[in-house]
Write an enzyme that holds these catalytic residues in place. Structure first.
Site, PDB file in Angstrom:
ATOM      1  N   HIS A   1     -14.429 -13.371  15.301  1.00 13.18           N
ATOM      2  CA  HIS A   1     -14.773 -12.777  14.002  1.00 13.18           C
ATOM      3  C   HIS A   1     -14.738 -13.845  12.920  1.00 13.18           C
ATOM      4  CE1 HIS A   1     -10.376 -12.615  14.362  1.00 13.18           C
ATOM      5  NE2 HIS A   1     -10.338 -12.717  13.043  1.00 13.18           N
TER       6      HIS A   1
ATOM      7  N   HIS B   1     -14.204 -14.283   8.765  1.00  9.89           N
ATOM      8  CA  HIS B   1     -13.783 -13.680   7.500  1.00  9.89           C
ATOM      9  C   HIS B   1     -14.745 -14.133   6.395  1.00  9.89           C
ATOM     10  CE1 HIS B   1      -9.517 -12.628   8.682  1.00  9.89           C
ATOM     11  NE2 HIS B   1      -9.771 -13.555   9.597  1.00  9.89           N
TER      12      HIS B   1
HETATM   13  P1  5GP Z   1      -7.240 -13.186  12.234  1.00 10.21           P
HETATM   14  O1  5GP Z   1      -5.848 -13.394  11.751  1.00 10.21           O
HETATM   15  O2  5GP Z   1      -7.301 -12.908  13.720  1.00 10.21           O
HETATM   16  O3  5GP Z   1      -8.194 -14.267  11.804  1.00 10.21           O
HETATM   17  O4  5GP Z   1      -7.756 -11.897  11.483  1.00 10.21           O
HETATM   18  C1  5GP Z   1      -7.626 -10.609  11.968  1.00 10.21           C
HETATM   19  C2  5GP Z   1      -7.893  -9.663  10.803  1.00 10.21           C
HETATM   20  O5  5GP Z   1      -8.106  -8.354  11.332  1.00 10.21           O
HETATM   21  C3  5GP Z   1      -6.737  -9.552   9.812  1.00 10.21           C
HETATM   22  O6  5GP Z   1      -7.155 -10.006   8.533  1.00 10.21           O
HETATM   23  C4  5GP Z   1      -6.389  -8.063   9.812  1.00 10.21           C
HETATM   24  O7  5GP Z   1      -6.099  -7.562   8.542  1.00 10.21           O
HETATM   25  C5  5GP Z   1      -7.641  -7.417  10.392  1.00 10.21           C
HETATM   26  N1  5GP Z   1      -7.396  -6.175  11.108  1.00 10.21           N
HETATM   27  C6  5GP Z   1      -6.450  -5.961  12.069  1.00 10.21           C
HETATM   28  N2  5GP Z   1      -6.525  -4.688  12.506  1.00 10.21           N
HETATM   29  C7  5GP Z   1      -7.542  -4.099  11.833  1.00 10.21           C
HETATM   30  C8  5GP Z   1      -8.094  -2.772  11.860  1.00 10.21           C
HETATM   31  O8  5GP Z   1      -7.671  -1.881  12.600  1.00 10.21           O
HETATM   32  N3  5GP Z   1      -9.135  -2.526  11.013  1.00 10.21           N
HETATM   33  C9  5GP Z   1      -9.634  -3.482  10.185  1.00 10.21           C
HETATM   34  N4  5GP Z   1     -10.669  -3.135   9.397  1.00 10.21           N
HETATM   35  N5  5GP Z   1      -9.137  -4.739  10.133  1.00 10.21           N
HETATM   36  C10 5GP Z   1      -8.093  -5.038  10.941  1.00 10.21           C
END
Ligand code: 5GP
Length: 136
Positions: A99, A101
């Site tokens: 993903h 951001h």
């Molecule tokens: P990472 O830290 O892996 O780059 O980002 C994962 C992101 O996924 C985090 O910013 C977190 O807030 C988001 N996230 C985790 N669970 C969910 C969810 O159930 N729904 C949504 N919309 N975002 C989520």
């Protein structure tokens, strides 16, 4: 194998605030809004992260991230945008599904500080550059 949270969102098992969808890509608001409009752009097929995603799918995700960044500046009043993708836990990745951001930035607002400190001291830059260059 247990599905990760984004696979569940893609399959409609968990709700999200969807903002874009096509055959390969889904984009929705991050549940934890670092700034207003913070969006996640995900590949529909499961890949662990940016580094392990086939190039064509990675490009499709990045195309959508670019469009959402452009719209954030135009319509949300953002003054800037961070495009960020974490690869592996050491970088901060918590959901092991590729993903990107898209984080709109608003002048004067707090909530997200990306601090790039200069830690070059003691590093052999020519040797590092050579090592990386040789494998490209
Ligand atoms: P990472 O830290 O892996 O780059 O980002 C994962 C992101 O996924 C985090 O910013 C977190 O807030 C988001 N996230 C985790 N669970 C969910 C969810 O159930 N729904 C949504 N919309 N975002 C989520």
């Amino acid at each position: 194998m247990e599905k990760d949270i984004f696979c569940k969102i893609i399959d409609g098992e968990i709700p999200c605030h969807k903002i874009y969808e096509d055959d390969d890509v889904l984009a929705f608001l991050d549940i934890s809004q670092v700034t207003k409009g913070h969006t996640l752009v995900v590949s529909k097929k499961h890949h662990e992260n940016f580094l392990t995603t086939p190039q064509e799918e990675m490009h499709k995700v990045m195309d959508v991230a670019q469009k959402i960044g452009q719209v954030s500046v135009k319509l949300l009043g953002a003054n800037g945008v961070n495009i960020l993708t974490n690869c592996y836990p050491a970088s901060g990745q918590t959901v092991m599904h590729f993903h990107v951001h898209v984080i709109p930035r608003y002048e004067g607002s707090e909530g997200f500080i990306l601090e790039m400190k200069n830690n070059s001291e003691g590093l052999n830059l020519p040797a590092i550059a050579k090592k990386i260059k040789e494998q490209l």
